[in-house]
Motif scaffolding. Sequence first.
Motif, PDB file in Angstrom:
ATOM      1  N   PHE A  76       0.819  -1.208   0.000  1.00 43.19           N
ATOM      2  CA  PHE A  76       0.000   0.000   0.000  1.00 43.19           C
ATOM      3  C   PHE A  76       0.854   1.260   0.000  1.00 43.19           C
ATOM      4  N   TRP A  77       1.786   1.346   0.961  1.00 49.56           N
ATOM      5  CA  TRP A  77       2.562   2.573   1.155  1.00 49.56           C
ATOM      6  C   TRP A  77       3.830   2.619   0.316  1.00 49.56           C
ATOM      7  N   GLY A  78       4.283   1.500  -0.214  1.00 41.94           N
ATOM      8  CA  GLY A  78       5.501   1.489  -1.021  1.00 41.94           C
ATOM      9  C   GLY A  78       5.244   1.608  -2.505  1.00 41.94           C
ATOM     10  N   SER A  79       4.022   1.987  -2.861  1.00 44.69           N
ATOM     11  CA  SER A  79       3.623   1.971  -4.274  1.00 44.69           C
ATOM     12  C   SER A  79       4.112   3.165  -5.088  1.00 44.69           C
ATOM     13  N   SER A  80       4.524   4.249  -4.445  1.00 43.04           N
ATOM     14  CA  SER A  80       4.984   5.428  -5.197  1.00 43.04           C
ATOM     15  C   SER A  80       5.881   6.276  -4.306  1.00 43.04           C
ATOM     16  N   PRO A  81       6.695   7.150  -4.911  1.00 45.75           N
ATOM     17  CA  PRO A  81       7.538   8.033  -4.102  1.00 45.75           C
ATOM     18  C   PRO A  81       6.728   8.921  -3.150  1.00 45.75           C
ATOM     19  N   SER A  82       5.558   9.381  -3.575  1.00 52.34           N
ATOM     20  CA  SER A  82       4.780  10.268  -2.696  1.00 52.34           C
ATOM     21  C   SER A  82       4.218   9.515  -1.490  1.00 52.34           C
ATOM     22  N   THR A  83       3.739   8.287  -1.684  1.00 57.01           N
ATOM     23  CA  THR A  83       3.223   7.543  -0.528  1.00 57.01           C
ATOM     24  C   THR A  83       4.362   7.125   0.399  1.00 57.01           C
ATOM     25  N   LEU A  84       5.547   6.862  -0.146  1.00 53.64           N
ATOM     26  CA  LEU A  84       6.705   6.567   0.699  1.00 53.64           C
ATOM     27  C   LEU A  84       7.053   7.769   1.578  1.00 53.64           C
ATOM     28  N   LEU A  85       6.998   8.952   1.005  1.00 53.71           N
ATOM     29  CA  LEU A  85       7.296  10.162   1.777  1.00 53.71           C
ATOM     30  C   LEU A  85       6.259  10.362   2.876  1.00 53.71           C
ATOM     31  N   TRP A  86       4.976  10.145   2.548  1.00 53.38           N
ATOM     32  CA  TRP A  86       3.931  10.217   3.572  1.00 53.38           C
ATOM     33  C   TRP A  86       4.218   9.221   4.687  1.00 53.38           C
ATOM     34  N   ALA A  87       4.511   7.954   4.312  1.00 51.52           N
ATOM     35  CA  ALA A  87       4.740   6.912   5.317  1.00 51.52           C
ATOM     36  C   ALA A  87       5.912   7.272   6.224  1.00 51.52           C
ATOM     37  N   TRP A  88       6.999   7.736   5.643  1.00 48.46           N
ATOM     38  CA  TRP A  88       8.184   8.090   6.428  1.00 48.46           C
ATOM     39  C   TRP A  88       7.860   9.213   7.423  1.00 48.46           C
ATOM     40  N   THR A  89       7.213  10.271   6.964  1.00 43.81           N
ATOM     41  CA  THR A  89       6.940  11.404   7.849  1.00 43.81           C
ATOM     42  C   THR A  89       5.918  11.030   8.929  1.00 43.81           C
ATOM     43  N   ILE A  90       4.933  10.206   8.573  1.00 44.14           N
ATOM     44  CA  ILE A  90       3.970   9.754   9.581  1.00 44.14           C
ATOM     45  C   ILE A  90       4.686   8.937  10.659  1.00 44.14           C
ATOM     46  N   LYS A  91       5.532   8.005  10.230  1.00 42.32           N
ATOM     47  CA  LYS A  91       6.232   7.158  11.200  1.00 42.32           C
ATOM     48  C   LYS A  91       7.180   7.967  12.087  1.00 42.32           C
ATOM     49  N   GLU A  92       7.879   8.913  11.502  1.00 35.28           N
ATOM     50  CA  GLU A  92       8.775   9.750  12.299  1.00 35.28           C
ATOM     51  C   GLU A  92       7.989  10.570  13.320  1.00 35.28           C
ATOM     52  N   ALA A  93       6.869  11.152  12.902  1.00 34.58           N
ATOM     53  CA  ALA A  93       6.050  11.956  13.812  1.00 34.58           C
ATOM     54  C   ALA A  93       5.408  11.081  14.886  1.00 34.58           C
ATOM     55  N   LEU A  94       4.940   9.883  14.508  1.00 39.09           N
ATOM     56  CA  LEU A  94       4.319   8.981  15.478  1.00 39.09           C
ATOM     57  C   LEU A  94       5.345   8.467  16.490  1.00 39.09           C
ATOM     58  N   TYR A  95       6.551   8.211  16.036  1.00 39.50           N
ATOM     59  CA  TYR A  95       7.626   7.801  16.949  1.00 39.50           C
ATOM     60  C   TYR A  95       7.829   8.860  18.028  1.00 39.50           C
TER      61      TYR A  95
END
Length: 201
Positions: A121-140
């Motif tokens: 789901f999240w690894g399907s495009s550069p934009s969703t990867l960027l969303w996933a990374w920033t969400i995970k960093e903020a949630l951490y």
Amino acid sequence: MLLFDNYDIKVYATPLQRSSTTGGRRRVAELAAVKSLLREAFPTFPDARIAHAASGAPYLIFSGKAPAEIPAISISHSRDLAVLAVAPEGTRIGVDAETGDRANQLLRVAPRFLSQQQMPFWGSSPSTLLWAWTIKEALYKAAGHVGMGLLEIPLPLEVPVDAEKPDGRVDMDGRPYTVLQVDAPGCGSMVMLVFAPPYAL
């Protein structure tokens, strides 16, 4: 500048000059930017400063007059932007800012921060990867789990891949966290805010 003001949470940002992107000059620029953001966020408390817990998490200290409640904070820097999120005391809050040009770099390291279930789901495009990374960093940052690996951090499931903004919720430790993308016009950075207030929304 004030980027976000909702849910009793404010997010402030100030540009960072690209000329100071490395070494000691970078650190000095980041410290100056955070000091500027503190003055904007707390104009009646000019002695507000940032300290860090043993975990590295930032918190506010006041050497003189202090507010009745000490707000919760989170800080992030991208290459172009410094960001400060301020929330009521007791709120779990995390903010992350990343430049859009990191998306291609994230393609190479996606298996290190996306679980096998998240990858399709999240690894399907550069934009969703960027969303996933920033969400995970903020949630951490919001959850405050020192040493937790990025693979272990959940992502929202209800966000469609083609959504313009990945707004949603994610449950972690039995607590629902709200995930919001904060508009940062003209800065070239994505800003993601994650929070769990001490009360139900």
